[in-house]
Design a protein around this motif. Sequence first.
Motif, mmCIF file in Angstrom:
data_model
loop_
_atom_site.group_PDB
_atom_site.id
_atom_site.type_symbol
_atom_site.label_atom_id
_atom_site.label_comp_id
_atom_site.label_asym_id
_atom_site.label_seq_id
_atom_site.Cartn_x
_atom_site.Cartn_y
_atom_site.Cartn_z
ATOM 1 N N ARG A 99 -6.472 25.225 1.071
ATOM 2 C CA ARG A 99 -6.818 24.081 1.908
ATOM 3 C C ARG A 99 -7.004 22.808 1.069
ATOM 4 N NH1 ARG A 99 -10.432 24.114 7.187
ATOM 5 N NH2 ARG A 99 -8.567 25.301 7.675
ATOM 6 N N ARG A 100 -7.668 22.979 -0.086
ATOM 7 C CA ARG A 100 -7.842 21.827 -0.980
ATOM 8 C C ARG A 100 -6.502 21.240 -1.378
ATOM 9 N NH1 ARG A 100 -11.620 25.033 -3.681
ATOM 10 N NH2 ARG A 100 -10.206 25.416 -5.396
ATOM 11 N N LEU A 101 -5.579 22.127 -1.786
ATOM 12 C CA LEU A 101 -4.265 21.646 -2.228
ATOM 13 C C LEU A 101 -3.529 20.950 -1.091
ATOM 14 C CD1 LEU A 101 -3.256 24.706 -4.424
ATOM 15 C CD2 LEU A 101 -3.839 22.404 -5.210
ATOM 16 N N ALA A 102 -3.732 21.438 0.114
ATOM 17 C CA ALA A 102 -3.092 20.776 1.257
ATOM 18 C C ALA A 102 -3.724 19.408 1.496
ATOM 19 C CB ALA A 102 -3.209 21.657 2.499
ATOM 20 N N LYS B 180 -8.021 16.800 -11.761
ATOM 21 C CA LYS B 180 -7.575 17.951 -12.530
ATOM 22 C C LYS B 180 -7.658 19.212 -11.664
ATOM 23 C CE LYS B 180 -9.527 17.952 -16.547
ATOM 24 N NZ LYS B 180 -10.439 18.361 -17.605
ATOM 25 N N LEU B 181 -6.687 20.070 -11.785
ATOM 26 C CA LEU B 181 -6.654 21.288 -10.985
ATOM 27 C C LEU B 181 -7.150 22.470 -11.809
ATOM 28 C CD1 LEU B 181 -3.191 20.888 -9.202
ATOM 29 C CD2 LEU B 181 -5.428 20.080 -8.454
ATOM 30 N N THR B 182 -7.615 23.488 -11.119
ATOM 31 C CA THR B 182 -8.023 24.705 -11.799
ATOM 32 C C THR B 182 -6.801 25.596 -12.034
ATOM 33 O OG1 THR B 182 -8.394 25.936 -9.769
ATOM 34 C CG2 THR B 182 -10.215 24.596 -10.569
ATOM 35 N N THR B 183 -7.002 26.584 -12.885
ATOM 36 C CA THR B 183 -5.895 27.508 -13.150
ATOM 37 C C THR B 183 -5.476 28.224 -11.880
ATOM 38 O OG1 THR B 183 -6.840 27.839 -15.336
ATOM 39 C CG2 THR B 183 -5.144 29.361 -14.655
ATOM 40 N N LEU B 184 -6.464 28.596 -11.073
ATOM 41 C CA LEU B 184 -6.134 29.233 -9.802
ATOM 42 C C LEU B 184 -5.253 28.342 -8.955
ATOM 43 C CD1 LEU B 184 -6.477 31.284 -7.462
ATOM 44 C CD2 LEU B 184 -8.606 30.113 -6.891
ATOM 45 N N GLU B 185 -5.575 27.073 -8.896
ATOM 46 C CA GLU B 185 -4.784 26.167 -8.065
ATOM 47 C C GLU B 185 -3.347 26.040 -8.579
ATOM 48 O OE1 GLU B 185 -8.214 23.235 -6.248
ATOM 49 O OE2 GLU B 185 -7.610 22.970 -8.329
ATOM 50 N N THR C 111 4.999 20.494 -1.451
ATOM 51 C CA THR C 111 5.504 19.161 -1.159
ATOM 52 C C THR C 111 6.161 18.599 -2.413
ATOM 53 O OG1 THR C 111 3.499 18.057 -1.862
ATOM 54 C CG2 THR C 111 3.593 18.797 0.430
ATOM 55 N N ALA C 112 6.770 17.429 -2.261
ATOM 56 C CA ALA C 112 7.378 16.789 -3.435
ATOM 57 C C ALA C 112 6.307 16.499 -4.482
ATOM 58 C CB ALA C 112 8.094 15.500 -3.021
ATOM 59 N N ALA C 113 5.137 16.035 -4.036
ATOM 60 C CA ALA C 113 4.046 15.769 -4.984
ATOM 61 C C ALA C 113 3.598 17.068 -5.658
ATOM 62 C CB ALA C 113 2.873 15.115 -4.257
ATOM 63 N N GLY C 114 3.618 18.162 -4.904
ATOM 64 C CA GLY C 114 3.246 19.441 -5.480
ATOM 65 C C GLY C 114 4.224 19.867 -6.558
ATOM 66 N N GLU C 115 5.499 19.658 -6.289
ATOM 67 C CA GLU C 115 6.509 19.967 -7.304
ATOM 68 C C GLU C 115 6.261 19.167 -8.575
ATOM 69 O OE1 GLU C 115 9.500 21.788 -7.033
ATOM 70 O OE2 GLU C 115 9.734 22.176 -4.891
ATOM 71 N N ARG C 116 5.958 17.890 -8.395
ATOM 72 C CA ARG C 116 5.733 17.050 -9.568
ATOM 73 C C ARG C 116 4.523 17.528 -10.355
ATOM 74 N NH1 ARG C 116 7.069 12.807 -6.058
ATOM 75 N NH2 ARG C 116 4.870 12.365 -5.694
ATOM 76 N N ALA C 117 3.430 17.821 -9.626
ATOM 77 C CA ALA C 117 2.215 18.274 -10.315
ATOM 78 C C ALA C 117 2.469 19.568 -11.066
ATOM 79 C CB ALA C 117 1.081 18.457 -9.308
ATOM 80 N N LEU C 118 3.180 20.483 -10.435
ATOM 81 C CA LEU C 118 3.467 21.767 -11.077
ATOM 82 C C LEU C 118 4.340 21.568 -12.311
ATOM 83 C CD1 LEU C 118 3.370 24.811 -11.169
ATOM 84 C CD2 LEU C 118 5.171 24.897 -9.438
#
Lengths: 213, 213
Positions: free
Chosen positions: B51-54, B5-10, B78-85
């Motif tokens: 850095r964590r997200l990377a 799970k990601l934080t709101t900041l992330e 990244t593509a995974a980042g797009e999906r998570a967002l």
Amino acid sequence: MAERKLTTLEYALLGLVGMSPLTGYDVHKVFATTPLAHFSSSPGAIYPALRRLAQIGLLEARLDTSKEARPRRVFSLTAAGERALDAWLHQPVTREELIRGGGAPVLRFSLAGGRLSREEILAYLETYQKAVAAYLKELYGYTELTTGPGNLHGHLSLHLGIRGSESELEWTRWAAAEIKRAGRVSRKPSPSRSKRKDIQGGPECHKIRSETL
Amino acid sequence: MAERKLTTLEYALLGLVGMSPLTGYDVHKVFATTPLAHFSSSPGAIYPALRRLAQIGLLEARLDTSKEARPRRVFSLTAAGERALDAWLHQPVTREELIRGGGAPVLRFSLAGGRLSREEILAYLETYQKAVAAYLKELYGYTELTTGPGNLHGHLSLHLGIRGSESELEWTRWAAAEIKRAGRVSRKPSPSRSKRKDIQGGPECHKIRSETL
DNA sequence: GTTTACATGTAATCCGTTACATGATTGA
DNA sequence: TCAATCATGTAACGGATTACATGTAAAC
């Protein structure tokens, strides 16, 4: 007495315990069943915080061994705790407190009843109002940048903040008026009581406040 | 791909980087100079989060060694980042998000422009509205307990929360109406462009949004 | 030429979250 | 008597704050 800075949660605990001595579970119930819910009611937050406050001498724990069950710690304010709480209640509202959420401004107002004089409370609301007004000016400054096409979501989001701050600003004025009004009307039916006591009420009032605030 | 799970900041960082690739200092500037200020602009928060997200593959860092100065890391999605967002943007507003502050509901709305369809955005505002309405009902329930003398501060504090939620509720309706209106009026002067693009704008619009939101 | 602001980080500390543990009380 | 709830905590983990470190560009 190193005077380390306390968290908002810790000040909330000081304020609650200052109304009437409480156990950790009592605090849990308050956070779980009242509008103070934006504080976490999880034991992992409450119990360590109470213990911390006791270790630095702001709270004092009395071990209740009646019932011969597991002993429960009943916390009450020490003199140092009273001082720390009162010092905090006298702080003006800052821009940082407004922006970073956390609810410190309204928490101070909530806990001020009975601890600050009516004049001090009105002065506090004055600082609240000024801080919100200044922040609103900042937000208005951003509107120029978001008007025009191509940034609809930024524009709309900004307006959520603006509306919220406007509502907060109106509240500070309304609350000040209500406090002034309450002071006037309650002095008439019972002129023998002091002004402080009119608002403050007795210990049973504290109990109610801790449950319903 | 452990899907932690990601934080709101992330999520805020994912959203900002998704508008246009950014360095840590760019993010700092956004947090320091826009209404997104309730996120801390301190480097101790931003750089480790990037850095964590990377590290978990949601962002990708390109080392910019031009200028031969200290190399700066430019982050992009990244593509995974797009999906998570996108997955996060599709989440409805929950009671917990409203109560615990943090600004997640409005952040999702802000970042939704250009990433969600107009229908999805309206559906999101619907969940926002429902959540606020339900919370308001809760707050109204408390008013009975705080009316009457002896709890003036509790009563007034409660009304601050009520006014704020009422203002938030009105905003959800107004924002939905504005979005519907914008879709209508912008289709007339430029009927050849797609509906999505009307709201979304190009990359330069993203730049503006990241600076002014 | 020296200070100020820009720019990019790291390290220590510490609070809060999540999950776990455990005993007492009450209701079915 | 067995489950659920009340009641009181502890432990591990992790993210954010605060302070520190350092090097570059601009201003005066």
